[in-house]
Design a protein around this motif. Structure first.
Motif, short mmCIF file in Angstrom:
data_model
loop_
_atom_site.label_atom_id
_atom_site.label_comp_id
_atom_site.label_asym_id
_atom_site.label_seq_id
_atom_site.Cartn_x
_atom_site.Cartn_y
_atom_site.Cartn_z
N TYR A 102 0.84 -1.18 0.00
CA TYR A 102 0.00 0.00 0.00
C TYR A 102 0.89 1.24 0.00
O TYR A 102 2.04 1.21 0.43
CB TYR A 102 -0.92 0.00 1.23
CG TYR A 102 -1.86 -1.18 1.31
CD1 TYR A 102 -3.13 -1.12 0.75
CD2 TYR A 102 -1.47 -2.35 1.94
CE1 TYR A 102 -3.99 -2.20 0.82
CE2 TYR A 102 -2.33 -3.45 2.01
CZ TYR A 102 -3.59 -3.36 1.45
OH TYR A 102 -4.43 -4.44 1.52
N GLY A 104 2.71 4.39 1.09
CA GLY A 104 3.26 4.70 2.40
C GLY A 104 4.09 3.58 2.96
O GLY A 104 4.90 3.80 3.87
N ASP A 105 3.92 2.35 2.45
CA ASP A 105 4.75 1.23 2.89
C ASP A 105 6.09 1.26 2.15
O ASP A 105 6.21 1.82 1.07
CB ASP A 105 4.07 -0.10 2.59
CG ASP A 105 2.78 -0.29 3.38
OD1 ASP A 105 2.60 0.44 4.37
OD2 ASP A 105 1.97 -1.15 2.99
N THR A 189 -3.63 3.86 0.29
CA THR A 189 -3.51 3.63 1.72
C THR A 189 -4.88 3.37 2.33
O THR A 189 -5.80 4.18 2.17
CB THR A 189 -2.89 4.86 2.41
OG1 THR A 189 -1.64 5.17 1.79
CG2 THR A 189 -2.70 4.62 3.90
N SER A 277 -8.96 5.75 -0.47
CA SER A 277 -8.42 5.08 0.71
C SER A 277 -9.54 4.39 1.50
O SER A 277 -9.37 3.27 2.00
CB SER A 277 -7.69 6.08 1.60
OG SER A 277 -6.53 6.59 0.95
#
Length: 329
Positions: A102, A104-105, A189, A277
């Motif tokens: 996702y 942000g990972d 996200t 999201s």
């Protein structure tokens, strides 16, 4: 969220074009003289400076011992050039399927390495990311996980993988930049909604949260489970029993009510990313419950289904929704 990136300068653009023509993208690359570059390292430049000073000192004072020492040090440097090249030449690098991620990972790109001869101290990294040190590469293929920090959804390409070696003495730096053509789709996200999302069907505005699930029934084959003594023999999987797999019982299920629908109709820049999201979180939640659901993205419709393949299809569709440019005020 798609971020704005600074455009590279003309020199960098020319260098990238030159690399693309010399080292085109491929899922499997074997390094050779055309793809390995060598230059003296900082320590190597100091070494050459020392060689020059010793040679000048020896010739000025007619000292054969000092001249011999300078020539010996120069031969060591020349030998390091050969060994630095051989420590990368012949290495085969290939990309494999990346795990789901996702925005942000920290993404992980698996890379398989092997070489005809043992190679030592190989450094791998993507631009502006952590360096992975491989102590030894042998003729037995091994997989290394190369990290890549990413903050945006959609199609993400990590760029060219830098492969570097300063073996054996650090006097020379041999490196290559390979494009493994390992573009990856990164999901939005997940963001839990504070209010119920639009689970819309054709007859009513909102449906029950458990609608579209499964209950035991006779409509659809679910799978096999271990037979419990005392159960009816009508559901016994006789074919599997004949194959020597033991006594198994067939399980069936049927849908509970109409399937749920997740929808996205507002594509305005102010709410698009937040909405994507939320829908990503809803897809994961419904899939975890094993419920049947469909997805509407404007004019595109993904028909109701369940299972891991349906979940991935929905998440990819959400991740690939084009980002809307902000309206200038």
């Amino acid at each position: 969220m798609v971020s704005n990136r600074r455009k590279p300068g003309k020199i960098k653009q020319w260098f990238n074009q030159w690399l693309n023509s010399r080292l085109p993208a491929a899922t499997k690359v074997t390094l050779a003289h055309r793809s390995v570059f060598i230059l003296p390292s900082g320590f190597g430049l100091l070494w050459l400076t020392l060689v020059l000073l010793l040679f000048l000192f020896g010739t000025n004072y007619q000292n054969n011992l000092v001249i011999g020492l300078s020539l010996l040090l120069l031969s060591v440097f020349n030998t390091c050039i050969i060994y630095s090249y051989r420590n990368l030449a012949g290495m085969t690098i290939s990309s494999t399927l990346s795990p789901q991620a996702y925005a942000g990972d920290t993404l992980v790109f698996p890379v398989r390495l092997y070489a005809n001869q043992t190679q030592y101290e190989v450094l791998l990294n993507y631009p502006n990311n952590q360096i992975k040190v491989i102590k030894k590469v042998t003729n037995e293929a091994s997989t290394s996980l190369i990290p890549f920090i990413n903050e945006r959804r959609g199609r993400v390409s990590p760029g060219r993988l830098k492969i570097e070696s300063r073996y054996p003495l650090g006097l020379c730096k041999a490196w290559s930049h390979v494009d493994l053509d390992n573009e990856h789709i990164v999901y939005a996200t997940p963001l839990e909604a504070n209010e119920q999302l639009s689970h819309i069907d054709s007859e009513q505005d909102y449906v029950a949260d458990n609608q579209g699930g499964h209950i035991p029934g006779v409509d659809e084959f679910k799978g096999l489970r271990q037979h419990i003594p005392g159960e009816s023999l009508k559901q016994v999987a006789w074919k599997q029993l004949a194959q020597g797999r033991g006594m198994l019982t067939k399980e069936f299920q049927q849908p509970q009510g109409e399937p749920q629908w997740l929808s996205l109709t507002d594509f305005s820049p102010a709410s698009l990313e937040n909405r994507l999201s939320q829908l990503t979180h809803s897809v994961d939640r419904l899939s975890e419950k094993g419920q049947i659901f469909g997805l509407q993205l404007g004019e595109r419709t993904i028909q109701p289904a369940d299972g891991e393949a349906h979940r991935i299809s929905c998440l990819q569709a959400l991740a690939l929704v084009p980002a809307q440019p902000e309206t200038p005020t």
